[in-house]
Scaffold this motif. Structure first.
Motif, PDB file in Angstrom:
ATOM      1  N   VAL A  74      20.516  15.092 -14.102  1.00  0.00           N
ATOM      2  CA  VAL A  74      20.119  16.506 -14.129  1.00  0.00           C
ATOM      3  C   VAL A  74      21.339  17.369 -13.822  1.00  0.00           C
ATOM      4  O   VAL A  74      21.622  18.344 -14.519  1.00  0.00           O
ATOM      5  CB  VAL A  74      18.999  16.783 -13.111  1.00  0.00           C
ATOM      6  N   ASP A 116      10.121  18.658 -10.417  1.00  0.00           N
ATOM      7  CA  ASP A 116      10.129  17.657 -11.491  1.00  0.00           C
ATOM      8  C   ASP A 116      10.583  18.181 -12.858  1.00  0.00           C
ATOM      9  O   ASP A 116      11.506  17.623 -13.455  1.00  0.00           O
ATOM     10  CB  ASP A 116       8.733  17.013 -11.602  1.00  0.00           C
ATOM     11  N   ARG A 117       9.943  19.240 -13.366  1.00  0.00           N
ATOM     12  CA  ARG A 117      10.109  19.638 -14.764  1.00  0.00           C
ATOM     13  C   ARG A 117      11.345  20.501 -15.002  1.00  0.00           C
ATOM     14  O   ARG A 117      11.312  21.729 -14.860  1.00  0.00           O
ATOM     15  CB  ARG A 117       8.846  20.370 -15.220  1.00  0.00           C
ATOM     16  N   ASP A 148      12.904  18.381 -21.577  1.00  0.00           N
ATOM     17  CA  ASP A 148      13.703  17.706 -20.537  1.00  0.00           C
ATOM     18  C   ASP A 148      13.917  16.241 -20.890  1.00  0.00           C
ATOM     19  O   ASP A 148      15.043  15.721 -20.809  1.00  0.00           O
ATOM     20  CB  ASP A 148      13.068  17.868 -19.144  1.00  0.00           C
ATOM     21  N   ARG A 165       8.259  17.538 -24.526  1.00  0.00           N
ATOM     22  CA  ARG A 165       9.117  17.502 -23.338  1.00  0.00           C
ATOM     23  C   ARG A 165      10.604  17.654 -23.662  1.00  0.00           C
ATOM     24  O   ARG A 165      11.314  16.675 -23.939  1.00  0.00           O
ATOM     25  CB  ARG A 165       8.868  16.218 -22.569  1.00  0.00           C
ATOM     26  N   PRO A 185       5.168   9.395 -15.175  1.00  0.00           N
ATOM     27  CA  PRO A 185       6.330   9.880 -14.423  1.00  0.00           C
ATOM     28  C   PRO A 185       7.490  10.208 -15.366  1.00  0.00           C
ATOM     29  O   PRO A 185       7.738   9.484 -16.339  1.00  0.00           O
ATOM     30  CB  PRO A 185       6.690   8.685 -13.533  1.00  0.00           C
ATOM     31  N   THR A 186       8.182  11.293 -15.057  1.00  0.00           N
ATOM     32  CA  THR A 186       9.282  11.733 -15.919  1.00  0.00           C
ATOM     33  C   THR A 186      10.352  10.653 -16.082  1.00  0.00           C
ATOM     34  O   THR A 186      10.861  10.431 -17.176  1.00  0.00           O
ATOM     35  CB  THR A 186       9.902  13.018 -15.343  1.00  0.00           C
ATOM     36  N   ARG A 187      10.686   9.975 -14.982  1.00  0.00           N
ATOM     37  CA  ARG A 187      11.752   8.972 -15.083  1.00  0.00           C
ATOM     38  C   ARG A 187      11.364   7.859 -16.051  1.00  0.00           C
ATOM     39  O   ARG A 187      12.176   7.408 -16.866  1.00  0.00           O
ATOM     40  CB  ARG A 187      12.090   8.383 -13.714  1.00  0.00           C
ATOM     41  N   GLU A 188      10.111   7.449 -15.985  1.00  0.00           N
ATOM     42  CA  GLU A 188       9.615   6.407 -16.886  1.00  0.00           C
ATOM     43  C   GLU A 188       9.670   6.887 -18.342  1.00  0.00           C
ATOM     44  O   GLU A 188      10.021   6.122 -19.250  1.00  0.00           O
ATOM     45  CB  GLU A 188       8.166   6.108 -16.491  1.00  0.00           C
ATOM     46  N   ILE A 216      11.726   9.108 -19.582  1.00  0.00           N
ATOM     47  CA  ILE A 216      13.131   9.164 -20.012  1.00  0.00           C
ATOM     48  C   ILE A 216      13.611   7.761 -20.394  1.00  0.00           C
ATOM     49  O   ILE A 216      14.231   7.565 -21.447  1.00  0.00           O
ATOM     50  CB  ILE A 216      14.026   9.744 -18.890  1.00  0.00           C
ATOM     51  N   GLY A 223      12.119  14.078  -7.417  1.00  0.00           N
ATOM     52  CA  GLY A 223      11.753  12.982  -6.526  1.00  0.00           C
ATOM     53  C   GLY A 223      12.096  11.647  -7.160  1.00  0.00           C
ATOM     54  O   GLY A 223      12.712  11.578  -8.223  1.00  0.00           O
ATOM     55  N   ALA A 224      11.642  10.603  -6.515  1.00  0.00           N
ATOM     56  CA  ALA A 224      12.003   9.248  -6.934  1.00  0.00           C
ATOM     57  C   ALA A 224      11.499   8.898  -8.340  1.00  0.00           C
ATOM     58  O   ALA A 224      12.111   8.099  -9.035  1.00  0.00           O
ATOM     59  CB  ALA A 224      11.459   8.235  -5.929  1.00  0.00           C
ATOM     60  N   GLU A 225      10.402   9.504  -8.764  1.00  0.00           N
ATOM     61  CA  GLU A 225       9.851   9.188 -10.093  1.00  0.00           C
ATOM     62  C   GLU A 225      10.249  10.225 -11.142  1.00  0.00           C
ATOM     63  O   GLU A 225       9.790  10.179 -12.277  1.00  0.00           O
ATOM     64  CB  GLU A 225       8.322   9.121 -10.012  1.00  0.00           C
ATOM     65  N   ASP A 226      11.079  11.181 -10.728  1.00  0.00           N
ATOM     66  CA  ASP A 226      11.499  12.236 -11.662  1.00  0.00           C
ATOM     67  C   ASP A 226      12.858  11.867 -12.264  1.00  0.00           C
ATOM     68  O   ASP A 226      13.353  10.770 -12.068  1.00  0.00           O
ATOM     69  CB  ASP A 226      11.563  13.570 -10.925  1.00  0.00           C
ATOM     70  N   ALA A 227      13.429  12.791 -12.998  1.00  0.00           N
ATOM     71  CA  ALA A 227      14.728  12.536 -13.617  1.00  0.00           C
ATOM     72  C   ALA A 227      15.779  12.261 -12.534  1.00  0.00           C
ATOM     73  O   ALA A 227      15.730  12.836 -11.446  1.00  0.00           O
ATOM     74  CB  ALA A 227      15.139  13.747 -14.457  1.00  0.00           C
ATOM     75  N   PRO A 228      16.737  11.374 -12.807  1.00  0.00           N
ATOM     76  CA  PRO A 228      17.780  11.067 -11.821  1.00  0.00           C
ATOM     77  C   PRO A 228      18.644  12.300 -11.512  1.00  0.00           C
ATOM     78  O   PRO A 228      19.014  13.041 -12.415  1.00  0.00           O
ATOM     79  CB  PRO A 228      18.611   9.984 -12.515  1.00  0.00           C
ATOM     80  N   VAL A 229      18.942  12.481 -10.224  1.00  0.00           N
ATOM     81  CA  VAL A 229      19.703  13.643  -9.755  1.00  0.00           C
ATOM     82  C   VAL A 229      21.006  13.818 -10.535  1.00  0.00           C
ATOM     83  O   VAL A 229      21.328  14.920 -10.980  1.00  0.00           O
ATOM     84  CB  VAL A 229      20.065  13.491  -8.260  1.00  0.00           C
ATOM     85  N   LEU A 276      17.514  14.469 -21.692  1.00  0.00           N
ATOM     86  CA  LEU A 276      17.976  13.408 -20.787  1.00  0.00           C
ATOM     87  C   LEU A 276      17.966  12.033 -21.451  1.00  0.00           C
ATOM     88  O   LEU A 276      18.680  11.132 -21.018  1.00  0.00           O
ATOM     89  CB  LEU A 276      17.147  13.422 -19.502  1.00  0.00           C
TER      90      LEU A 276
END
Ligand code: NI
Lengths: 204, 204
Positions: A94, A69-70, B72, B70, B43-46, B48, A85-91, B76
């Motif tokens: 990154v 994640d980080r 990251d 953060r 969640p990181t995506r949220e 961002i 993963g799905a809730e982390d930064a978009p591939v 992002l």
């Protein structure tokens, strides 16, 4: 960069290991050559320092360090990569912003696998391969689903979710690159021995 | 890059604002031209996506967006900068690895202020200036301490901690660049009006 085959160890402090460093050590002594540092909370500075310590241990064993994640912790701890993963930064984001890192993505279906690779994932964690008592609501791929994922993409696929020692030969037969394991090693009576058994089952 | 003087708004959802976006909007409508997105978990995506939405609002108002802790999320979400406290990533390492970002540091003493600037901080948040009922164990700088910090460094210093409308003239007289505020605005009956009052007190 070539990703190691076989056992992909994920750190967790919920079982025998008191610290993430201890969890990493167990996997490394057991022959894992790729370690994911997965810590869900805590001060950033502490995470960076801990990930660095795990990274030194990984280098001593010729293993790669991936941070879950980080991306900030991955960069600042000089890790080899990050797993999103799905809730982390978009591939893809990154990949675009942090070019030097290996980027792993999670896939619970062929569609997600293809999408992750299209967005630039260097490898996939695919699962859950088997039902897990701790995560009963996870979508289950099964061995057939895992094989379809492996056939759909050209990147290494690590099988994750409910993986046991007995299932290693069947997983390997799908063409998967390795098995990602947490509790099957870290909750074992002798975790290092359990990790070694996975390594041997994979190699043998 | 020139940092805005006056009100430095820090987002928090513990008071009137239901979301960080709403908190940012209050500060921006109240005249703040620098906003810190401070969200401690999720969640990181949220994070961002939320930080990006705050960033769009900031740009609409000609304001800078700083992300707390953060790096990251800051990168992002295309934020202007990051603020790192004592438990966050070290200032010099953020500076070295993330060159494009404004980097703010926290200082609770002259020594920490000088050290933060030596490590490359572009600005400081110095405090607690006054005792705070919610953080009674924080070291208190006082106005004299704040003045010593301002005199010891060449970067903008935002005063933080227990800042009230009444204290703005005295804080400004120390040479501080602005006042960082959370509850004095967000817990007010009319938060936008409270923010405007800070902006006017600073300018007037
Ligand atoms: Ni407006």
């Amino acid at each position: 960069m070539r990703l190691p085959r076989g056992l992909y160890g994920i750190t967790d402090t919920g079982y025998k290991a008191k610290t993430h460093l201890e969890a990493a050590r167990i996997f490394l002594e057991g022959g894992s050559r790729i370690i994911q540092y997965r810590r869900k909370s805590g001060p950033t500075r502490e995470m960076i320092e801990e990930a660095r310590a795990v990274g030194r241990l990984c280098r001593d064993h010729g293993a790669l360090l991936i941070v879950d994640d980080r991306v900030d912790v991955a960069v600042l701890a000089d890790a080899d990569g990050v797993h999103v993963g799905a809730e982390d930064a978009p591939v893809d984001e990154v990949r675009a912003r942090f070019g030097g890192l290996i980027v792993g993505a999670s896939a619970s279906s062929v569609e997600e696998a293809v999408d992750g690779v299209r967005r630039g994932a260097d490898y996939l964690g695919a699962g859950a391969v088997f039902p897990s008592p701790t995560k009963p609501d996870y979508e289950v791929l099964g061995l057939d689903g895992l094989r379809r994922v492996v056939e759909a993409v050209r990147v290494p696929v690590y099988a994750i979710g409910g993986v046991t020692l007995d299932s290693v030969p069947a997983i390997r037969a799908t063409g998967a690159w390795g098995v990602a394991v947490i509790s099957a090693v870290l909750a074992a009576d002798d975790p290092v021995r359990a990790a070694k058994a996975f390594t041997e089952a994979w190699d043998g």
